[in-house]
Scaffold this motif. Sequence first.
Motif, PDB file in Angstrom:
ATOM      1  N   PHE A 371       0.830  -1.194   0.043  1.00 53.90           N
ATOM      2  CA  PHE A 371       0.179   0.054   0.126  1.00 53.90           C
ATOM      3  C   PHE A 371       1.019   1.198   0.063  1.00 53.90           C
ATOM      4  O   PHE A 371       1.632   1.450   0.768  1.00 53.90           O
ATOM      5  CB  PHE A 371      -0.888  -0.048   1.253  1.00 53.90           C
ATOM      6  CG  PHE A 371      -1.878  -1.320   1.094  1.00 53.90           C
ATOM      7  CD1 PHE A 371      -3.018  -1.050   0.471  1.00 53.90           C
ATOM      8  CD2 PHE A 371      -1.445  -2.289   1.842  1.00 53.90           C
ATOM      9  CE1 PHE A 371      -3.917  -2.322   0.589  1.00 53.90           C
ATOM     10  CE2 PHE A 371      -2.093  -3.366   1.877  1.00 53.90           C
ATOM     11  CZ  PHE A 371      -3.263  -3.589   1.328  1.00 53.90           C
ATOM     12  N   PHE A 372       0.655   2.045  -0.912  1.00 50.40           N
ATOM     13  CA  PHE A 372       1.255   3.345  -1.105  1.00 50.40           C
ATOM     14  C   PHE A 372       0.407   4.680  -0.971  1.00 50.40           C
ATOM     15  O   PHE A 372      -0.696   4.504  -1.560  1.00 50.40           O
ATOM     16  CB  PHE A 372       2.216   3.278  -2.533  1.00 50.40           C
ATOM     17  CG  PHE A 372       3.014   1.952  -2.496  1.00 50.40           C
ATOM     18  CD1 PHE A 372       4.317   2.073  -2.095  1.00 50.40           C
ATOM     19  CD2 PHE A 372       2.597   0.977  -3.115  1.00 50.40           C
ATOM     20  CE1 PHE A 372       5.107   0.935  -2.274  1.00 50.40           C
ATOM     21  CE2 PHE A 372       3.256  -0.366  -3.314  1.00 50.40           C
ATOM     22  CZ  PHE A 372       4.524  -0.397  -2.736  1.00 50.40           C
ATOM     23  N   GLN A 373       1.325   5.552  -0.868  1.00 49.56           N
ATOM     24  CA  GLN A 373       0.506   6.822  -0.963  1.00 49.56           C
ATOM     25  C   GLN A 373       1.519   7.659  -1.672  1.00 49.56           C
ATOM     26  O   GLN A 373       2.747   7.795  -1.335  1.00 49.56           O
ATOM     27  CB  GLN A 373       0.320   7.538   0.366  1.00 49.56           C
ATOM     28  CG  GLN A 373      -0.557   8.702   0.357  1.00 49.56           C
ATOM     29  CD  GLN A 373      -1.643   8.965   1.673  1.00 49.56           C
ATOM     30  OE1 GLN A 373      -0.710   8.704   2.678  1.00 49.56           O
ATOM     31  NE2 GLN A 373      -2.537   9.445   1.614  1.00 49.56           N
ATOM     32  N   ALA A 374       1.183   8.363  -2.812  1.00 50.66           N
ATOM     33  CA  ALA A 374       1.771   9.169  -3.757  1.00 50.66           C
ATOM     34  C   ALA A 374       2.212  10.519  -3.092  1.00 50.66           C
ATOM     35  O   ALA A 374       1.180  11.225  -2.255  1.00 50.66           O
ATOM     36  CB  ALA A 374       1.469   9.208  -5.161  1.00 50.66           C
ATOM     37  N   LEU A 376       3.980  14.344  -4.545  1.00 52.03           N
ATOM     38  CA  LEU A 376       4.774  14.984  -5.381  1.00 52.03           C
ATOM     39  C   LEU A 376       5.879  15.526  -4.949  1.00 52.03           C
ATOM     40  O   LEU A 376       6.064  16.311  -3.901  1.00 52.03           O
ATOM     41  CB  LEU A 376       3.855  16.099  -6.249  1.00 52.03           C
ATOM     42  CG  LEU A 376       2.623  15.550  -7.035  1.00 52.03           C
ATOM     43  CD1 LEU A 376       1.994  16.547  -7.391  1.00 52.03           C
ATOM     44  CD2 LEU A 376       3.178  14.664  -8.123  1.00 52.03           C
ATOM     45  N   ALA A 388       7.413  12.533  -8.712  1.00 50.39           N
ATOM     46  CA  ALA A 388       6.559  11.917  -7.518  1.00 50.39           C
ATOM     47  C   ALA A 388       7.320  10.621  -6.939  1.00 50.39           C
ATOM     48  O   ALA A 388       8.094   9.838  -7.753  1.00 50.39           O
ATOM     49  CB  ALA A 388       5.236  11.475  -8.035  1.00 50.39           C
ATOM     50  N   PHE A 390       6.392   7.348  -4.218  1.00 49.62           N
ATOM     51  CA  PHE A 390       5.532   6.568  -3.531  1.00 49.62           C
ATOM     52  C   PHE A 390       6.210   5.971  -1.956  1.00 49.62           C
ATOM     53  O   PHE A 390       7.068   5.708  -1.831  1.00 49.62           O
ATOM     54  CB  PHE A 390       5.393   5.137  -3.940  1.00 49.62           C
ATOM     55  CG  PHE A 390       4.758   5.036  -5.436  1.00 49.62           C
ATOM     56  CD1 PHE A 390       3.505   5.418  -5.635  1.00 49.62           C
ATOM     57  CD2 PHE A 390       5.548   5.370  -6.672  1.00 49.62           C
ATOM     58  CE1 PHE A 390       3.001   5.664  -7.049  1.00 49.62           C
ATOM     59  CE2 PHE A 390       4.967   5.307  -8.050  1.00 49.62           C
ATOM     60  CZ  PHE A 390       3.849   5.389  -8.015  1.00 49.62           C
TER      61      PHE A 390
END
Lengths: 400, 263
Positions: A371-374, A376, A388, A390
């Motif tokens: 599970f990732f959150q991007a 920038l 960006a 991750f």
Amino acid sequence: MSVLSCRVPDFLIGLAQRQKPQWRGQPLALLGADERISAISPEARQSGVALQMSARQAQMRCPEVILAPLDHTACQAEQSAFVGTLAECGLPVQVQTWGAAYVDLREVASTARDAQPICAEMGKQIRRLLGEPFAPALGWDTGKFTARAASSCARPGHMRLVERSDEERFLNPLSIMLLPLPEPAVLQLKWLGITTLGQFARLPTTAVWQRFGKAGKLAQRWALGRDDRPVIPTAQAAPTSIAVDFDPPMALHSQVLEATFAALRPELSRLADRLQGLRHLQLDLRFVEGSTRVIDCAFVEPMSEEKHLRAMVSHQLQILEWAAELETLRVTLLEIGELVPHQLTLFEIDEARSSLKELARKLSNRNGELFFQARLTDERHALPERRAVFDALSARSVNV
Amino acid sequence: MNHTKQKRLDFAIAGLQRRWGSHVIVPARQVQPEQRVISTGFPELDRVLGGGIPLSAITLISGQTTSGKLTLTYKILRRAQQSATTSRSPRVNSVAILDLSASGDPDYVARCGIDLDHLLLVRPRAGKQAIDILGDLVRSRQLGAILLDGLPDLRTDPAAARYFDHLLPQLCLFLKATGCALIILDELQPPWLQWLTGIRSNAIQHCAALQIELRREHWIESKGELRGYQAEAHILKSQRTRPGQVARIAIEFNATVRARDTW
């Protein structure tokens, strides 16, 4: 008043892991005599396992959870040693729960400066007794609740001393979950948007009384830092006894149970109003043919909820061999303790964590770090892949 | 209905409303249908779809490469995030992307207007794991919309594809209970490829409440520069509106990397 709250975090789990070091870092849950979860490791808690769950429920929440029976005798011996170490100074000690106790420092220290060396010495003794992994967290204040809140906030191996003048500032931002309120009250408070002790303390007293009863009023006093309960040494507490006579004698399990709880209900209600619960219950059964049986029901955490007590007593009555019809039943409340907040809560409020991160954390425990959150980083970079990054939302990274 | 019957009915309704409250019986013409859709961001497509794509259901978007599937879906996800925002509570819905092909570009996602702080990107290792995670995400009740990007990747594993087909009815029930929208992206495959892979199941098409097929119509050029393209959205199946309708959507992009407010 001058109270020290000494708390060894995850005491029961720590003892189990000391016996079996391979369980360290694993999701572990200990089953009590009533076959319900009595203690959980932080890893299991992260996966959604909660106290009072059945083994099956725990496995559904966390398939990897290790389920082991609680060694009550061994834990009791360690608990006695723990209390004995605290009592070595000759000060009154009241057991709060497993690995947690209050010490009355009224005679030796009245300010935080006086209490500090004594607390430090006691902490060292506890660590020497239990070993290096067991680091006690200490909290000191003029009241029991604030002292307990201070020990809950202190990291293991540290102490938190709260001066009388700092009490309000200390208590206000703390979570409402520190109060051992019953589950419906906690849910109501959550719906009302009351999450901190400060918000709860500012509510009108009459409104709190009307909605949450005596227990709510008492909890509000604690939230205000007004806790004048004395430290009563556990050995001095007189047991309460209730006798139930069956005329005519009874052999039906359901009727016996109903009559027992009808007699016990006022006492349980009184305990709930004081935010207290039963830790040890003894049933003396006398049958018509003269024989007697004694049933000991020891609870891992103090309980005041009838449904849990009923389940335990019902289980004990069912496994008992009935010699004849029951003539007299004597219920003795051997040990009464302060309710533990986490026993009654379904969830932990941590405003810092968003629900999305919480979800990712739960799913990471089951599925791995997928599970990732991007984010920038450089929007103007010529290469798209450099614009960006991750961030992995693994259990480890979120729980720091 | 004659006058006497109407009078009796009015009396009965008045009696019930007096006893149980005025809300128990409401004339059908006064009932406002609840808006359970997410806007696509393209007014013409919204008009054809009756407001947008349905919540609590599966939407299947298919089309060939560069037909605009992903852009359309990202726009829907953006609207799904904004749908929770009201004047009184600035709450943002969270959305998730199950990126089976591991090709999701956060920069492009951000330029489509999606709030990255409320986007969960999942990159499962295997097809079966993806389906399990999808079920968990739906059941969590914390997401407004979920995008399953890469149905062809799922189909490369026949066991996973069968597992997905098997779980679809259950998934539909969960979606209905949770109010989450599931968008599945599919690529059009020639029939011979379906025959080759041995997967000829229509379970997804059967369970989907809405099925859109995108076809690129022509490129949009301006001053000799490629500015975007126009695509046709064919409504193959819809439970809300008449299928067979076509909407034209124009997807504009900036040829340079630094896109401005084109999205």
